[in-house]
Design a protein around this motif. Structure first.
Motif, short mmCIF file in Angstrom:
data_model
loop_
_atom_site.label_atom_id
_atom_site.label_comp_id
_atom_site.label_asym_id
_atom_site.label_seq_id
_atom_site.Cartn_x
_atom_site.Cartn_y
_atom_site.Cartn_z
N GLY A 183 1.04 -1.49 0.05
CA GLY A 183 0.37 0.07 -0.17
C GLY A 183 0.64 1.35 0.05
N HIS A 184 0.03 2.44 -0.34
CA HIS A 184 1.21 3.83 -0.19
C HIS A 184 0.14 4.68 0.51
CE1 HIS A 184 -0.79 4.34 -4.36
NE2 HIS A 184 -1.42 5.29 -3.39
N ILE A 185 0.84 6.05 1.25
CA ILE A 185 -0.04 6.90 1.63
C ILE A 185 -0.33 7.96 0.42
CG2 ILE A 185 0.61 6.64 4.35
CD1 ILE A 185 2.43 8.74 4.31
N LYS A 186 -1.59 9.23 0.43
CA LYS A 186 -1.25 9.89 -0.74
C LYS A 186 -0.29 10.93 -0.68
CE LYS A 186 -4.64 13.46 -1.53
NZ LYS A 186 -6.02 14.30 -1.00
N GLY A 187 0.05 11.22 -1.73
CA GLY A 187 2.01 12.10 -2.04
C GLY A 187 2.42 11.28 -1.50
N SER A 188 2.56 9.90 -2.29
CA SER A 188 4.25 9.53 -1.54
C SER A 188 4.83 8.98 -2.97
CB SER A 188 4.20 8.65 -0.53
OG SER A 188 3.16 6.86 -1.85
N PHE A 189 4.19 9.39 -3.88
CA PHE A 189 5.11 9.19 -5.12
C PHE A 189 3.72 9.46 -6.23
CE2 PHE A 189 2.59 5.19 -4.86
CZ PHE A 189 2.34 4.69 -5.88
N THR A 190 4.08 10.66 -7.57
CA THR A 190 3.13 11.07 -8.48
C THR A 190 2.94 10.04 -8.31
OG1 THR A 190 5.52 12.20 -9.58
CG2 THR A 190 3.51 11.94 -10.89
N GLY A 191 1.26 10.48 -9.01
CA GLY A 191 0.62 9.90 -8.99
C GLY A 191 -0.75 8.93 -7.66
N ALA A 192 -0.17 9.43 -6.23
CA ALA A 192 -0.38 8.49 -5.24
C ALA A 192 -1.76 9.69 -4.49
CB ALA A 192 0.65 8.21 -4.64
N LEU A 193 -2.78 9.79 -5.43
CA LEU A 193 -3.62 11.08 -4.83
C LEU A 193 -4.06 10.70 -3.75
CD1 LEU A 193 -5.04 11.19 -8.64
CD2 LEU A 193 -3.14 13.03 -7.19
N GLU A 194 -4.37 9.57 -3.27
CA GLU A 194 -4.90 8.78 -2.45
C GLU A 194 -4.19 7.69 -1.76
OE1 GLU A 194 -8.81 6.23 -4.67
OE2 GLU A 194 -9.02 7.83 -3.42
N ASN A 195 -4.76 7.69 0.08
CA ASN A 195 -4.18 6.32 0.18
C ASN A 195 -4.98 4.78 -0.02
OD1 ASN A 195 -3.23 7.82 2.86
ND2 ASN A 195 -4.55 8.24 3.89
N LYS A 196 -3.63 3.98 0.48
CA LYS A 196 -3.95 3.21 -0.70
C LYS A 196 -3.68 1.86 0.20
CE LYS A 196 -3.25 -0.46 -4.54
NZ LYS A 196 -2.52 -1.10 -6.08
N LYS A 197 -4.84 0.65 0.30
CA LYS A 197 -4.39 -0.21 1.52
C LYS A 197 -3.58 -1.76 0.15
CE LYS A 197 -7.64 -1.41 4.67
NZ LYS A 197 -8.57 -1.60 5.32
N GLY A 198 -2.61 -2.22 0.50
CA GLY A 198 -2.09 -3.76 -0.33
C GLY A 198 -2.50 -4.24 -0.02
N ARG A 250 5.47 -1.43 5.76
CA ARG A 250 5.56 -0.97 6.53
C ARG A 250 5.07 -0.16 4.84
NH1 ARG A 250 11.05 0.99 7.85
NH2 ARG A 250 10.39 0.44 9.77
N LYS A 251 3.80 0.99 4.64
CA LYS A 251 3.08 1.04 3.44
C LYS A 251 4.66 2.31 2.89
CE LYS A 251 -1.44 1.56 4.39
NZ LYS A 251 -2.38 2.23 4.73
N VAL A 252 4.40 2.17 1.25
CA VAL A 252 5.40 3.50 0.23
C VAL A 252 5.25 4.74 1.21
CG1 VAL A 252 5.90 4.07 -1.69
CG2 VAL A 252 5.46 2.12 -1.29
N GLY A 253 5.97 5.83 1.49
CA GLY A 253 5.92 6.90 1.84
C GLY A 253 5.33 6.88 3.04
N SER A 254 5.70 6.55 3.81
CA SER A 254 5.20 6.30 5.33
C SER A 254 6.27 5.07 6.43
CB SER A 254 3.80 4.91 5.78
OG SER A 254 3.85 5.07 7.41
N ASN A 255 6.42 5.68 7.92
CA ASN A 255 7.73 5.92 8.90
C ASN A 255 6.78 4.55 9.81
OD1 ASN A 255 9.70 7.03 7.37
ND2 ASN A 255 9.26 9.33 8.02
#
Length: 452
Positions: free
Chosen positions: A207-222, A258-263
């Motif tokens: 998963g990733h958090i919003k704004g973690s990379f270009t195109g990550a417009l919202e939080n996403k579950k993996g 650990r989600k992309v863009g999160s600590n």
């Protein structure tokens, strides 16, 4: 209603007290023993719903407890308490038949999850149940043995590596292990590891958090979070790139992602099942697959036999496939001529059950009347000649360029013209095209022209 009972085996009074207090707060009855002899004596006198045992005991090992339970009361799940970082000990326990393990210092949330899941197991081993379209058909000895293994493994949380050729039914086996276990009411998430672009793989799994990379417009579950409390099936796991293998290993070991863009780390509780048509040990030998990851996902290997090793099941599988197709297409079920059945029995089926199903679907559309003859199967055209190298047929296919796409577009255009001329009367359109109504239905479905 009587309370569930748990036997705690540990020679450290503080650990026993911690476990007794935790389980009592969960509404469970507890009994305790401080060595192997005392524990076996209690197991011989009483039936427990769960057993928790330390690995090292004054007069033996926790493995002695596991072996005793497997022999004398196999319906009692047993979980091993291991020292921190002792991966080999945990894997030895799982291979011996332990339900699961928990490491010291004991994470009480992890312990509670383990206990809750273990207590959902039935007290008697029943034959595997089928859910929806998931069935393991066949009466061959290899399939009977596979069913028994599925029944046993569904009562465990051990990672299982399912090996077998393409089309042999590895995902069916994975789904049955899941649906017949204590996680069966939770999610089963299947992922084809070879189908995810490498640049998106970490985001897909974790998963990733919003704004973690270009195109990550919202939080996403993996995928791990989607499978929380259930099973994650890693199909074609050999296709994972090496950098992703490292991250996957860490997630399995730490039981956290650990989600992309999160600590922040997110705890996960999933059972890992994996499969591939490749020889994973050879992939390790050629350094295309990490040995430590192979060690973690291949705690128990389950082999799915190819169709050519259970030819006696071909008539049953063929009948099931034709029955399913006739119901889907709302047409009368065709029969197989004796010559067609002989041809099926003599075919090598390199594509296994999947190839058999595709062969019968094609034959269903081609047959005249309501009987499938040997020529309708087109078996010789469906597979390369025995002496032809696989690479030769592959290169020939590649040399065609986009001929398949061109022909499909032409076919679609012809069908659309016929339908428009007949005001979408499918029977009349089929007559106009010189094909049977059954063939028309098949083509509409294949070209996605038929409304659901």
């Amino acid at each position: 209603m009587s309370k569930n009972s748990v036997l705690i085996i540990d020679d450290e009074p503080d650990i026993r007290e911690l476990l007794e207090l935790t389980l009592a707060r969960m509404g469970l009855e507890t009994d305790s023993a401080d060595n192997v002899a005392n524990a076996i004596d209690k197991l011989n006198q009483q039936q427990y719903d769960l057993c928790l045992t330390d690995m090292k005991l004054p007069d033996g090992k926790g493995l002695d407890i596991i072996h005793h339970i497997q022999k004398h009361c196999p319906q009692t799940p047993v979980a091993m308490i291991t020292a921190f970082g002792s991966v080999e000990t945990a894997i030895s326990a799982l291979k011996a038949g332990a339900y699961d393990f928990v490491s010291k210092p004991i994470d009480l949330d992890r312990l509670r999850d383990l206990v809750d899941t273990a207590l959902k197991l039935p007290h008697t081993a029943a034959e595997i149940e089928y859910s929806g379209q998931v069935q393991l058909l066949g009466n061959a000895p290899t399939i009977d043995a596979l069913r028994r293994q599925i029944t046993k493994l569904s009562r465990s949380q051990a990672p299982v590596y399912i090996s077998g050729e393409s089309g042999s039914g590895k995902e069916v086996v994975a789904r049955l292990i899941h649906s017949n276990g204590p996680r069966g009411s939770n999610s089963f998430v299947a992922v084809n590891c070879g189908a995810i672009p490498s640049e998106l793989m970490e985001s897909e799994f974790f998963g990733h958090i919003k704004g973690s990379f270009t195109g990550a417009l919202e939080n996403k579950k993996g995928l791990f979070e989607a499978a929380q409390g259930g099973t994650l099936f890693l199909d074609e796991v050999a296709d994972l790139p090496l950098p992703m293998q490292v991250k996957l290993l860490r997630a399995i070991q730490e039981k956290a992602i650990r989600k992309v863009g999160s600590n922040e780390e997110v705890p996960i509780d999933v059972r890992i099942l994996s499969a591939t048509h490749k020889d994973l040990s050879q992939e390790v030998e050629h350094e295309r697959f990490r040995n430590d990851l192979f060690y973690r996902i291949n705690v128990i290997e389950l082999q799915v036999p190819p169709l050519r090793e259970r030819r006696e099941d071909i008539p049953l599988l063929a009948d099931f496939s034709l029955d399913k197709l006739s119901r889907e297409w709302q047409l009368e079920k065709p029969s197989l001529s004796p010559q067609a059945l002989t041809a099926l029995n003599n075919h090598s089926f390199p594509g296994n059950v999947r190839e058999l199903e595709n062969t019968l679907e094609r034959a269903f559309t081609l047959c005249e009347g309501n009987t499938i003859n040997a020529e309708d199967l087109q078996l010789s055209a469906g597979s390369p000649a025995k002496n032809e190298p696989a690479s030769a047929s592959a290169s020939a296919k590649g040399a065609l360029g986009d001929l398949d796409g061109y022909l499909e577009a032409m076919e679609k255009e012809a069908i659309m013209l016929a339908l428009e001329k007949t005001r979408w009367n499918k029977t009349a359109a089929a007559e106009l095209l010189g094909i049977s109504f059954r063939q028309m239905r098949h083509r509409l479905k294949k070209l996605h022209l038929e409304e659901d």
